[in-house]
Design a protein around this motif. Structure first.
Motif, PDB file in Angstrom:
ATOM      1  N   UNK A   1       4.894  13.421  12.726  1.00  0.00           N
ATOM      2  CA  UNK A   1       4.769  12.243  11.867  1.00  0.00           C
ATOM      3  C   UNK A   1       5.369  11.011  12.524  1.00  0.00           C
ATOM      4  N   UNK A   2       4.803   9.859  12.212  1.00  0.00           N
ATOM      5  CA  UNK A   2       5.333   8.598  12.718  1.00  0.00           C
ATOM      6  C   UNK A   2       6.606   8.244  11.953  1.00  0.00           C
ATOM      7  N   UNK A   3       7.310   7.224  12.438  1.00  0.00           N
ATOM      8  CA  UNK A   3       8.515   6.780  11.744  1.00  0.00           C
ATOM      9  C   UNK A   3       8.189   6.334  10.326  1.00  0.00           C
ATOM     10  N   UNK A   4       7.058   5.668  10.178  1.00  0.00           N
ATOM     11  CA  UNK A   4       6.646   5.222   8.841  1.00  0.00           C
ATOM     12  C   UNK A   4       6.419   6.413   7.926  1.00  0.00           C
ATOM     13  N   UNK A   5       5.739   7.476   8.420  1.00  0.00           N
ATOM     14  CA  UNK A   5       5.492   8.664   7.609  1.00  0.00           C
ATOM     15  C   UNK A   5       6.792   9.388   7.273  1.00  0.00           C
ATOM     16  N   UNK A   6       7.721   9.442   8.248  1.00  0.00           N
ATOM     17  CA  UNK A   6       9.012  10.085   7.977  1.00  0.00           C
ATOM     18  C   UNK A   6       9.771   9.343   6.886  1.00  0.00           C
ATOM     19  N   UNK A   7       9.706   8.027   6.946  1.00  0.00           N
ATOM     20  CA  UNK A   7      10.409   7.221   5.944  1.00  0.00           C
ATOM     21  C   UNK A   7       9.818   7.458   4.557  1.00  0.00           C
ATOM     22  N   UNK A   8       8.491   7.477   4.449  1.00  0.00           N
ATOM     23  CA  UNK A   8       7.847   7.670   3.160  1.00  0.00           C
ATOM     24  C   UNK A   8       8.119   9.063   2.593  1.00  0.00           C
ATOM     25  N   UNK A   9       8.010  10.087   3.438  1.00  0.00           N
ATOM     26  CA  UNK A   9       8.245  11.433   2.935  1.00  0.00           C
ATOM     27  C   UNK A   9       9.720  11.622   2.582  1.00  0.00           C
ATOM     28  N   UNK A  10      10.613  10.878   3.261  1.00  0.00           N
ATOM     29  CA  UNK A  10      12.018  10.942   2.899  1.00  0.00           C
ATOM     30  C   UNK A  10      12.273  10.353   1.521  1.00  0.00           C
ATOM     31  N   UNK A  11      11.632   9.226   1.222  1.00  0.00           N
ATOM     32  CA  UNK A  11      11.760   8.635  -0.111  1.00  0.00           C
ATOM     33  C   UNK A  11      11.195   9.564  -1.182  1.00  0.00           C
ATOM     34  N   UNK A  12      10.030  10.130  -0.883  1.00  0.00           N
ATOM     35  CA  UNK A  12       9.418  11.042  -1.847  1.00  0.00           C
ATOM     36  C   UNK A  12      10.273  12.294  -2.025  1.00  0.00           C
ATOM     37  N   UNK A  13      10.834  12.781  -0.917  1.00  0.00           N
ATOM     38  CA  UNK A  13      11.651  13.993  -0.952  1.00  0.00           C
ATOM     39  C   UNK A  13      12.848  13.828  -1.897  1.00  0.00           C
ATOM     40  N   UNK A  14      13.493  12.658  -1.892  1.00  0.00           N
ATOM     41  CA  UNK A  14      14.643  12.441  -2.770  1.00  0.00           C
ATOM     42  C   UNK A  14      14.247  12.582  -4.233  1.00  0.00           C
ATOM     43  N   UNK A  15      13.117  11.979  -4.599  1.00  0.00           N
ATOM     44  CA  UNK A  15      12.646  12.087  -5.984  1.00  0.00           C
ATOM     45  C   UNK A  15      12.231  13.521  -6.300  1.00  0.00           C
ATOM     46  N   UNK A  16      11.538  14.158  -5.376  1.00  0.00           N
ATOM     47  CA  UNK A  16      11.051  15.519  -5.612  1.00  0.00           C
ATOM     48  C   UNK A  16      12.217  16.497  -5.768  1.00  0.00           C
ATOM     49  N   UNK A  17      13.274  16.326  -4.983  1.00  0.00           N
ATOM     50  CA  UNK A  17      14.414  17.228  -5.072  1.00  0.00           C
ATOM     51  C   UNK A  17      15.062  17.153  -6.446  1.00  0.00           C
ATOM     52  N   UNK A  18      15.248  15.936  -6.949  1.00  0.00           N
ATOM     53  CA  UNK A  18      15.838  15.784  -8.274  1.00  0.00           C
ATOM     54  C   UNK A  18      14.945  16.412  -9.339  1.00  0.00           C
ATOM     55  N   UNK A  19      13.630  16.211  -9.211  1.00  0.00           N
ATOM     56  CA  UNK A  19      12.710  16.774 -10.202  1.00  0.00           C
ATOM     57  C   UNK A  19      12.707  18.297 -10.128  1.00  0.00           C
ATOM     58  N   UNK A  20      12.694  18.847  -8.919  1.00  0.00           N
ATOM     59  CA  UNK A  20      12.713  20.296  -8.768  1.00  0.00           C
ATOM     60  C   UNK A  20      14.020  20.881  -9.279  1.00  0.00           C
ATOM     61  N   UNK A  21      15.126  20.172  -9.068  1.00  0.00           N
ATOM     62  CA  UNK A  21      16.416  20.654  -9.578  1.00  0.00           C
ATOM     63  C   UNK A  21      16.398  20.723 -11.103  1.00  0.00           C
ATOM     64  N   UNK A  22      15.782  19.724 -11.743  1.00  0.00           N
ATOM     65  CA  UNK A  22      15.674  19.763 -13.207  1.00  0.00           C
ATOM     66  C   UNK A  22      14.783  20.907 -13.653  1.00  0.00           C
ATOM     67  N   UNK A  23      13.674  21.130 -12.933  1.00  0.00           N
ATOM     68  CA  UNK A  23      12.794  22.241 -13.294  1.00  0.00           C
ATOM     69  C   UNK A  23      13.484  23.583 -13.101  1.00  0.00           C
ATOM     70  N   UNK A  24      14.347  23.677 -12.082  1.00  0.00           N
ATOM     71  CA  UNK A  24      15.120  24.904 -11.896  1.00  0.00           C
ATOM     72  C   UNK A  24      16.052  25.145 -13.072  1.00  0.00           C
TER      73      UNK A  24
ATOM     74  N   UNK B   1       0.829  -1.204   0.000  1.00  0.00           N
ATOM     75  CA  UNK B   1       0.000   0.000   0.000  1.00  0.00           C
ATOM     76  C   UNK B   1       0.863   1.254   0.000  1.00  0.00           C
ATOM     77  N   UNK B   2       1.927   1.267   0.827  1.00  0.00           N
ATOM     78  CA  UNK B   2       2.821   2.425   0.878  1.00  0.00           C
ATOM     79  C   UNK B   2       3.519   2.646  -0.458  1.00  0.00           C
ATOM     80  N   UNK B   3       4.011   1.558  -1.042  1.00  0.00           N
ATOM     81  CA  UNK B   3       4.710   1.681  -2.321  1.00  0.00           C
ATOM     82  C   UNK B   3       3.768   2.136  -3.431  1.00  0.00           C
ATOM     83  N   UNK B   4       2.529   1.660  -3.398  1.00  0.00           N
ATOM     84  CA  UNK B   4       1.556   2.085  -4.402  1.00  0.00           C
ATOM     85  C   UNK B   4       1.264   3.578  -4.288  1.00  0.00           C
TER      86      UNK B   4
END
Length: 497
Positions: A229-252, A39-42
């Motif tokens: 946030x719970x540990x699970x939420x921190x982990x998920x937002x950390x994974x998302x953050x890595x992808x988002x940072x790369x995408x935002x850097x490209x948009x910059x 569910x988290x990965x989806x």
């Protein structure tokens, strides 16, 4: 039979056990955990796909904030970018989620830790900047390295960096939570006052940083009540953050390239329209995100004459912009030498284009105007005919059919002479205006004529109001303040007195 004997005969030495609650089998626990992971990965995949589909920096920032709020269970937040180069290098790019301009203005009033001389002195004396820090961050107990004020400066500079004062410095991606802002004595009193005013009770901030992009900014999400946030939420937002940072850097990077192309393009076009007795000019020019090759010009000529031109080169991007600059500069030279003969001007332009850039096609329309006599002599090469707008007529000028420049071994088409009546306006435009309607060309021409006919009589006396009305009528959804069209649009109006 004796009970003890029965027990002995059955091999049991103790009392009989009552049936207890059934425990889940180990296999069921594994299945539940796997279902949670799936569910988290989806969810993570859906959110990253939505982010990947964004094509502008502003859209990417809003989507990253929305997705992060979903992952950490918050309703509001903001993201601020302050990269080393590109947009935001001088002034941070900040976007709010669930926060209006007034809310962001209140956040700006939060004093930044270590910002003033007194705060800096206190920080140096105590080794603490008066804010809570993530374990291991410079300035935190048991840490070494930069002082608290230096860590603040290294985290996220700018007015909205006050919400990110306690982020660890570059090199650490640890998020920082304030579970209860109202009772956190380590925060500045003004911070707690703003939190109470805006109605948030907790916050969670993460740096936008990867090994490839470096730290380009930070994001913070605000909770309505005390929470974290719970540990699970921190982990998920950390994974998302890595992808988002790369995408935002490209948009910059893309935004920086578009900004450079737009700046170059504006430098290649007239900085202002000339003032010529007997005629009033107005222009609207909107560039597509890739930087197209449409252009315009208004050039004073000898003996009080005026040269007006619109055109475009094929392609998009820096090469098209450069070709547009060369073409416009060449036309200006030819117009000065033989502007009273528009056919000769375009013939020279055709020869130049064919010899220097044989793989590129272009369209152009040049008009030699004598405002004192209200006479216009014009010729076109594959370009849309201008429109005459007056109180008694709204009609297209009947120019001769001709191929674009560079399409024939030799170009020549007869010129057309028109005499606008006093108060009439000659409207030039690029084909991008027609294409942006999303309609077939015949219907787009009809729509343009209808838009021109619908200009109020008062607005017809002012070319600025006229081009504004036509642009808003033709492209009502896109307007002109936040242009995001895929093609360039040019509108050039000349009103004869």
């Amino acid at each position: 039979m004796d009970p003890s004997a029965a027990a002995a005969s059955s091999g049991s030495s103790g009392p009989a056990l009552l049936p207890g609650p059934s425990l889940p089998a180990p296999n069921a626990l594994v299945q539940d955990r796997l279902a949670g992971w799936i569910s988290d990965l989806t969810t993570l995949q859906e959110l990253t796909e939505r982010l990947t589909r964004t094509t502008t920096l502003d859209a990417a920032l809003h989507e990253a904030l929305r997705a992060g709020a979903t992952l950490v269970g918050a309703r509001r937040g903001l993201v601020t970018l302050h990269p080393a180069t590109g947009p935001g290098r001088d002034h941070p790019v900040t976007v709010g989620f669930g926060l209006d301009h007034a809310d962001l203005g209140h956040i700006e009033t939060i004093p930044q830790a270590g910002a003033g001389p007194e705060a800096s002195g206190a920080s140096a004396a105590s080794g603490d900047s008066g804010i809570s820090r993530a374990p291991g961050a410079p300035g935190a107990p048991g840490s070494s390295g930069a002082s608290g004020a230096e860590a603040v400066q290294e985290a996220v500079p700018g007015p909205y960096g006050r919400l990110f004062d306690d982020l660890p410095p570059t090199g650490s991606r640890t998020g920082t939570a304030h579970p209860d802002v109202a009772s956190d004595e380590g925060l500045d009193p003004r911070h707690r006052e703003v939190a109470a005013r805006l109605g948030y009770g907790a916050s969670y901030a993460v740096p936008l940083e990867t090994d490839n992009a470096g730290r380009i900014g930070a994001a913070v999400w605000l909770y309505d009540e005390a929470a974290e946030p719970t540990e699970r939420q921190r982990h998920l937002v950390g994974l998302y953050r890595d992808h988002a940072t790369e995408h935002l850097a490209r948009q910059l990077e893309l935004a920086e390239a578009r900004e450079a192309v737009a700046t170059l393009r504006e430098e290649l076009l007239p900085s202002r329209l000339p003032r010529t007795p007997g005629v009033r000019l107005a222009v609207r020019h909107r560039t597509g995100p890739l930087g197209g090759g449409d252009w315009y010009d208004a050039l004073p000529l000898p003996e009080g004459a005026l040269g007006l031109a619109v055109g475009g080169v094929s392609g998009s991007g820096p090469s098209a912009v450069a070709a547009m600059g060369r073409l416009r500069a060449s036309l200006r030279a030819y117009a000065v030498m033989e502007g009273e003969d528009p056919v000769a001007v375009l013939s020279d332009l055709e020869l130049l284009l064919r010899l220097t850039e044989p793989a590129r096609a272009a369209t152009a329309l040049f008009a030699y105007c004598e405002p004192a006599d209200r006479k216009v002599l014009l010729a076109g090469a594959g370009h849309c005919p201008p429109l005459i707008i007056g109180d008694h007529r709204v009609e297209f000028v009947e120019t001769s059919l001709s191929a674009p420049l560079g399409m024939l071994a030799c170009w020549e088409a007869p010129s057309v002479e028109i005499e606008p009546a006093p108060g009439e306006t000659l409207l030039f435009y690029s084909d991008g205006l027609l294409h942006r309607t999303g309609r077939p060309m015949d219907r787009a021409f009809a729509r343009l004529r209808t838009a021109a006919a619908g200009v109020p009589k008062a607005a017809r006396r002012d070319p600025e109001a006229l081009v504004e009305h036509v642009l808003r009528t033709m492209l009502p959804q896109e307007g002109h303040s936040a242009w995001d069209g895929s093609e360039d649009v040019v509108l050039l109006a000349a009103r004869f007195e």
